[in-house]
Design an enzyme around this catalytic site. Structure first.
Site, short mmCIF file in Angstrom:
data_model
loop_
_atom_site.label_atom_id
_atom_site.label_comp_id
_atom_site.label_asym_id
_atom_site.label_seq_id
_atom_site.Cartn_x
_atom_site.Cartn_y
_atom_site.Cartn_z
N GLY A 214 0.83 -1.21 0.00
CA GLY A 214 0.00 0.00 0.00
C GLY A 214 0.85 1.24 0.00
O GLY A 214 2.05 1.19 -0.27
N ASN A 215 0.24 2.38 0.25
CA ASN A 215 1.00 3.63 0.36
C ASN A 215 0.31 4.55 1.36
O ASN A 215 -0.72 4.20 1.94
CB ASN A 215 1.15 4.29 -1.01
CG ASN A 215 -0.18 4.66 -1.62
OD1 ASN A 215 -0.89 5.50 -1.11
ND2 ASN A 215 -0.54 3.98 -2.71
N ARG A 216 0.86 5.74 1.56
CA ARG A 216 0.43 6.61 2.66
C ARG A 216 -0.77 7.49 2.33
O ARG A 216 -1.15 8.33 3.14
CB ARG A 216 1.59 7.50 3.09
CG ARG A 216 2.73 6.76 3.73
CD ARG A 216 3.76 7.73 4.27
NE ARG A 216 4.90 7.04 4.79
CZ ARG A 216 4.92 6.42 5.97
NH1 ARG A 216 3.85 6.44 6.75
NH2 ARG A 216 6.01 5.79 6.37
N SER A 217 -1.36 7.36 1.17
CA SER A 217 -2.46 8.28 0.81
C SER A 217 -3.64 8.10 1.76
O SER A 217 -4.13 6.99 1.97
CB SER A 217 -2.90 8.01 -0.62
OG SER A 217 -4.07 8.75 -0.89
#
Ligand code: PMT
Length: 420
Positions: A214-217
């Protein structure tokens, strides 16, 4: 804010119906034209005569009227806002499923006006999953929910579920009117009749049954754009991986992976006037997700990655005439050069680039600072401001570009969002 506004006040059958009298008085005192609609249950708790005496018109309660054969469509179409206080569990269930068995629920199906519901019930009922799921459905459709307070309930019980105080309900109604009256708001209608697709949040690409890449958005920037577009009168669909509070008037479609976001965008984008890809879509995903939880005992897994579909590029390649396609670019260096490359490579009309290594910019923050490049040659720098302010400036620019009122291309237009 409320002076001259036509507000339908729906009252359903709970003990808190007596507080609707006070709410009605406050709305009338603030200058609103209050049209009361009571359910049969509400009339068991308070008399229609009391509400008729205080409201701007007599109470209506029946779908069947000799004088007006279709009262629900007249009420729904003429309303500027409908507020239901108190809203019982039974009413919420009927409204969520579209079961239009009485004048109030039929009126709600016949309106395009904003709707505010104010639930009131015993704590056990409030916490029941059926009630919470109905509320989630309504929120997803853009209905504004004024959460109940804690305090004394019927029968001497104490807990959560007490109808919000009338001043809180009046404040929520005023906020809705403030949003629609804002420059470019629904009343001004800069985006009225337009359909807008916004994506938000970071995609999750499964590794196994419990893990993902995933990512930090957080989705905050995309939600701010969706909220601003809805406040300007657009029909907004938000395709999102995030679970933030749904802005009024926005329809939400929840997805997890890049493939799911791709499928939703391919379905919705062809009929959208404006598409804004604010989501942080994974560029790579595990080529094969394992359907169970990987065990340490099985050794360190070798995860083979494959590219995900580039949603923005594929929308750019099949963009219908007249559509404005906006991409974002999350960069940590060479902001201008990389943004320019993405503008061309993805076939977008506008690229909004943020340097996500700068303080207060990009992922998770409430603020952002962006460089916006357009295919028409414009170049606009927005200093650090709230994400909603960035959204407002972006939509102003989109409206200008679409109406052909954009200033001729200039080297750089610097600006700081108001209040930044
Ligand atoms: O969500 P927040 O916490 O509020 O943070 C906001 C944000 C930093 C996520 C937002 O401002 C932002 O920059 N969004 C784009 C993030 C990103 O994926 O950038 P990119 O440079 O990797 O992608 C460029 C564009 O292509 C983006 O519009 C992206 O949505 C799109 N893309 C990328 C990969 C892919 N497979 N498909 C795509 O459509």
């Amino acid at each position: 804010m409320l002076a001259g506004r036509r507000v339908v006040l729906g009252v359903t059958g709970g003990i808190a119906a007596y507080k609707a009298i006070e709410l009605c008085r406050r709305l009338v005192d603030a200058g609103a034209h209050v049209v009361p609609v009571m359910t049969a249950g509400a009339q068991r708790f308070v008399g229609a005569t009391t509400l008729s005496a205080l409201a701007s018109e007599p109470v209506q309660s029946s779908l069947w009227s000799e004088a007006d054969p279709i009262p629900h469509t007249r009420l729904g179409q003429n309303a500027e806002l409908i507020v239901v206080a108190p809203a019982t569990a039974r009413f919420l269930s009927a409204y969520a499923t579209g079961y239009s068995h009485d004048l109030l629920t039929a009126t709600l199906l016949a309106t395009r006006a904003p709707v505010v519901v104010c639930p009131a019930m015993h704590t056990e009922m409030w916490e029941h999953p059926a009630v919470q799921e109905n509320l989630a459905t309504l929120r997803r459709r853009g209905v504004i929910v004024v959460e109940p307070d804690s305090g004394r309930l019927a029968g001497g019980d104490v807990g959560h579920g007490r109808l919000a105080a009338p001043e809180r309900i009046v404040a929520a109604i005023s906020e809705v009117f403030a949003a629609t009256d804002a420059p470019g708001g629904q009343a001004g209608g800069a985006l009225r009749g337009m359909s807008v697709l916004v994506t938000a949040g970071g995609t999750r690409e499964p590794i196994d049954a419990v893990r993902f890449i995933g990512n930090r958005s957080s989705g905050k920037q995309g939600y701010a754009i969706a909220a601003e577009a809805a406040a300007r009168g657009a029909e907004v669909t938000l395709v999102t991986t995030s679970n933030l509070a749904v802005p009024p008037g926005v329809s939400v479609e929840r997805v997890e992976t890049a493939a799911e976001m791709h499928a939703a965008c391919e379905r919705i984008a062809p009929t959208a006037d404006i598409v804004v890809m604010a989501a942080a879509v994974a560029d790579f995903r595990p080529a094969a997700a394992v359907d169970h939880k990987l065990k340490k005992a099985d050794g360190t897994p070798q995860i083979v990655l494959e590219p995900t579909p580039d949603i923005l590029a594929s929308l750019g390649a099949s963009k219908p005439a007249g559509q404005t396609l906006v991409g974002f670019a999350a960069e940590t260096s060479e902001l201008r050069a990389n943004a320019g490359l993405k503008l061309v490579a993805k076939g977008a009309d506008i690229i909004v680039a943020n340097d996500v290594s700068a303080p207060g910019v990009g992922f998770e923050h409430d603020t952002n600072a962006v460089l916006i490049l357009t295919a028409s040659g414009r170049d606009l720098s927005l200093g650090l401001g709230e994400k909603r302010e960035i959204a407002a400036a972006l939509l102003d620019l989109i409206v200008e570009e679409r109406s052909g009122t954009a200033e001729p291309a200039r080297p750089t237009e610097n600006s700081t969002p108001t209040g930044a």
